[in-house]
Enzyme design. Sequence first.
Site, PDB file in Angstrom:
ATOM      1  N   GLU A   1       0.830  -1.218   0.000  1.00 35.45           N
ATOM      2  CA  GLU A   1       0.000   0.000   0.000  1.00 35.45           C
ATOM      3  C   GLU A   1       0.858   1.260   0.000  1.00 35.45           C
ATOM      4  OE1 GLU A   1      -2.950  -0.062   3.090  1.00 35.45           O
ATOM      5  OE2 GLU A   1      -4.269  -1.333   1.906  1.00 35.45           O
TER       6      GLU A   1
ATOM      7  N   GLU B   1      -6.808  -7.376  -0.500  1.00 34.19           N
ATOM      8  CA  GLU B   1      -7.137  -7.230   0.926  1.00 34.19           C
ATOM      9  C   GLU B   1      -8.568  -6.750   1.063  1.00 34.19           C
ATOM     10  OE1 GLU B   1      -4.843  -4.749   3.509  1.00 34.19           O
ATOM     11  OE2 GLU B   1      -2.959  -5.371   2.607  1.00 34.19           O
TER      12      GLU B   1
ATOM     13  N   PHE C   1      -7.630  -6.080  17.166  1.00 32.54           N
ATOM     14  CA  PHE C   1      -9.091  -6.155  17.105  1.00 32.54           C
ATOM     15  C   PHE C   1      -9.620  -6.165  15.674  1.00 32.54           C
ATOM     16  CE2 PHE C   1      -8.281  -4.015  21.261  1.00 32.54           C
ATOM     17  CZ  PHE C   1      -8.563  -5.137  22.031  1.00 32.54           C
TER      18      PHE C   1
HETATM   19  C1  GAL Z   1      -4.247  -2.230   5.023  1.00 38.33           C
HETATM   20  C2  GAL Z   1      -2.837  -2.759   5.179  1.00 38.33           C
HETATM   21  C3  GAL Z   1      -2.812  -4.028   5.985  1.00 38.33           C
HETATM   22  C4  GAL Z   1      -3.681  -3.901   7.203  1.00 38.33           C
HETATM   23  C5  GAL Z   1      -5.069  -3.538   6.776  1.00 38.33           C
HETATM   24  C6  GAL Z   1      -6.054  -3.440   7.918  1.00 38.33           C
HETATM   25  O1  GAL Z   1      -4.250  -0.862   4.794  1.00 38.33           O
HETATM   26  O2  GAL Z   1      -2.246  -3.008   3.938  1.00 38.33           O
HETATM   27  O3  GAL Z   1      -1.483  -4.326   6.334  1.00 38.33           O
HETATM   28  O4  GAL Z   1      -3.144  -2.923   8.030  1.00 38.33           O
HETATM   29  O5  GAL Z   1      -5.041  -2.289   6.133  1.00 38.33           O
HETATM   30  O6  GAL Z   1      -7.328  -3.037   7.482  1.00 38.33           O
END
Ligand code: GAL
Length: 666
Positions: free
Chosen positions: A149, A304, A354
């Site tokens: 990111e 993600e 969490f």
């Molecule tokens: C994203 C990040 C992840 C994790 C996730 C949590 O922005 O790439 O590592 O932190 O958010 O929602």
Amino acid sequence: MLTRVPGLLFGGDYNPEQWPEEVWAEDARLMAEAGVNMATVAVFAWSRLEPRPGEYDFGWLDRVLDLLHAHGIAADLATATATPPPWLVRDHPEAMPVDAAGTRLEFGSRQGYCPSSPIYRAHAVRLARAMADRYGGHPALAMWHVGNEYADHTLECFCEESARHFRRWLTERHGDVAGLNAAWGTSCWGQHYTSIDQVNPPRKAPGPINPGQLLDWRRFCSDALLECFEAEKAVLRELTPDVPVTTNFMSLLPGLDYWRWAEAEDLVSDDAYPDPADPASHVATALSYDLMRSLKRRPWLLLESAPSAVSWREVNAPKPPGVMRLHSLQALAHGSDGVMFFQWRQAKYGPEKFHSALLPHGGTAARGWRDTLRLGDDLRNLHEIAGTGTDADVAIVFGWESLWGLEAPESMPSDRLRLKDLLLTWYRPLHERGVAVDLAPPGRDLSGYRLVIVPNLYLCTEEHAKALAAYGGRLIVGPFSGVVDAADQVHEGGAPGPLRDLLGVAVDEFWPLPDGETQSVRLVPGAVRPGTAEGGEPRLTARTWAEWVRVLDAEVVARYEGGELDGLPAITRKGGATYVSCLPEDVTPILDHALAETGVAPVAAVPPGVEATRRGGYLFLLNHTTEPARLALPAAGFDLLSRRRLDGEIVLAGRDAIVLRIEGEK
Ligand code: GAL
């Protein structure tokens, strides 16, 4: 095939370094049980992989990858460069980013690096090389995940190194100081430079900063991070030419020009975290997914998403039963070839303890695990959709440079005009109507589309205007377009600048509306489809923005009604090109007219809250409401989810979905 793994991808971020090794076997077993076929590994593992400069500890990662492979799980293997380790930062404090006020940020979080730091870059490339040397031939390796990111926490750095880098970038762009002075209009406010060496990043200053400087800074910041990505990618390409390389995007992130970034990627991947507390969040999500599909005009990957709650909002709403599945199917509906999550096992410690996970704290007894298993089943049932594409007749033009220019602080007619709102003004009704939409960057050849909408093109070059003129089809252009050139300088004669001939109007003055104030707009009878004019002349209500428009050789479609602009043109048309000089709350009369005129048909007629999309011969119907929805299928087919043949009128339960393999279309 998107990666080296056939079918749809399912899995998530896996951080085995946060767990004792005894847990790993259970992880792998449960992943296999759930149908997980890919895990994103080592994203934040630099300090564990290189505990001391040049000294590597790969043993644990070897065992993780072997274990995954033994269970049929591929790796989206990170180059692990997203967070430099403490030794690097202590040896080279200058590699940490500095904010606009000159404060150097401390270690203790993540993404602690200056994008221009040669030290960070050299160490990151060295680690990427070591990773590729070690794992390039590992059978689990399916794709490379560079950084993580980019620009999430660190988009910009204002240190001396960044200043030198910025000056080199400026020299390349403007040639010399004369070019820079001309582009930035430094005669304003006494900013004339006699050497590019006098130029700094836009650090905290007494008042508003030169918008030309800010715009170049935005471009530079996007490019500087892209160089970091490209430097690692070059090493991976050299050592593992056949392994696809990606970095995870962040939907409509304002900081990076993803059109440019996507060109450097082998596959587009995205992270999406719609807020479950917002019942309309699926619309903005659909927009960003369509953008992801459009970036390379082929399937992409949701890398993600959250199984339930995140941990970084002020209040983190969980996803009620059915929503995780529905949101996952939505990504597939818009062209993703998989559904990946953050993260596999819910953390025991750290800022994300969490944050939900596929395997919750409560283990396999917790309700979240049932969702994980169910989604695994669904994805198995859907494997045949992998690789299918979407045909859209409508394109929405969007570019980051207009966003950067439009949203420059303290120098605009109004700071309420936000490009995302403008995009959604047009996207939302298209989405509600089940009309497929592509996004396109300014300047692209648009000849394949029946309808093109430009919600805003504040920054419009001659090339952008030429592409729109060459398109020649049905076009709708939104307000405050054609205002400035690539240097953020107002076009001669004012807006809409190079779009003047195409639109047949001149904008004499911008007329932003104060918060809460509305402006009535009356459509001229006959200018819209007869149906919409029933019961009197339809009126639109505009907020936020209006303009004093002078017609050159266009027809007036709607006039402002009441207020200072009373009777002046609000919406005009010349040939196929409509100009909408305000921001109507509801654009459907204009849109429906254009859709009817161009014969653009929806994918399916759907009731409110039901989303309809197509991928190849498959129809997706997603009910985002909690109530059952009754609808007529446009064709008979086999529902891949319920494994039933469906035809005619059906009832789709709340938060349920159908993926129909349409008969005779395969
Ligand atoms: C994203 C990040 C992840 C994790 C996730 C949590 O922005 O790439 O590592 O932190 O958010 O929602």
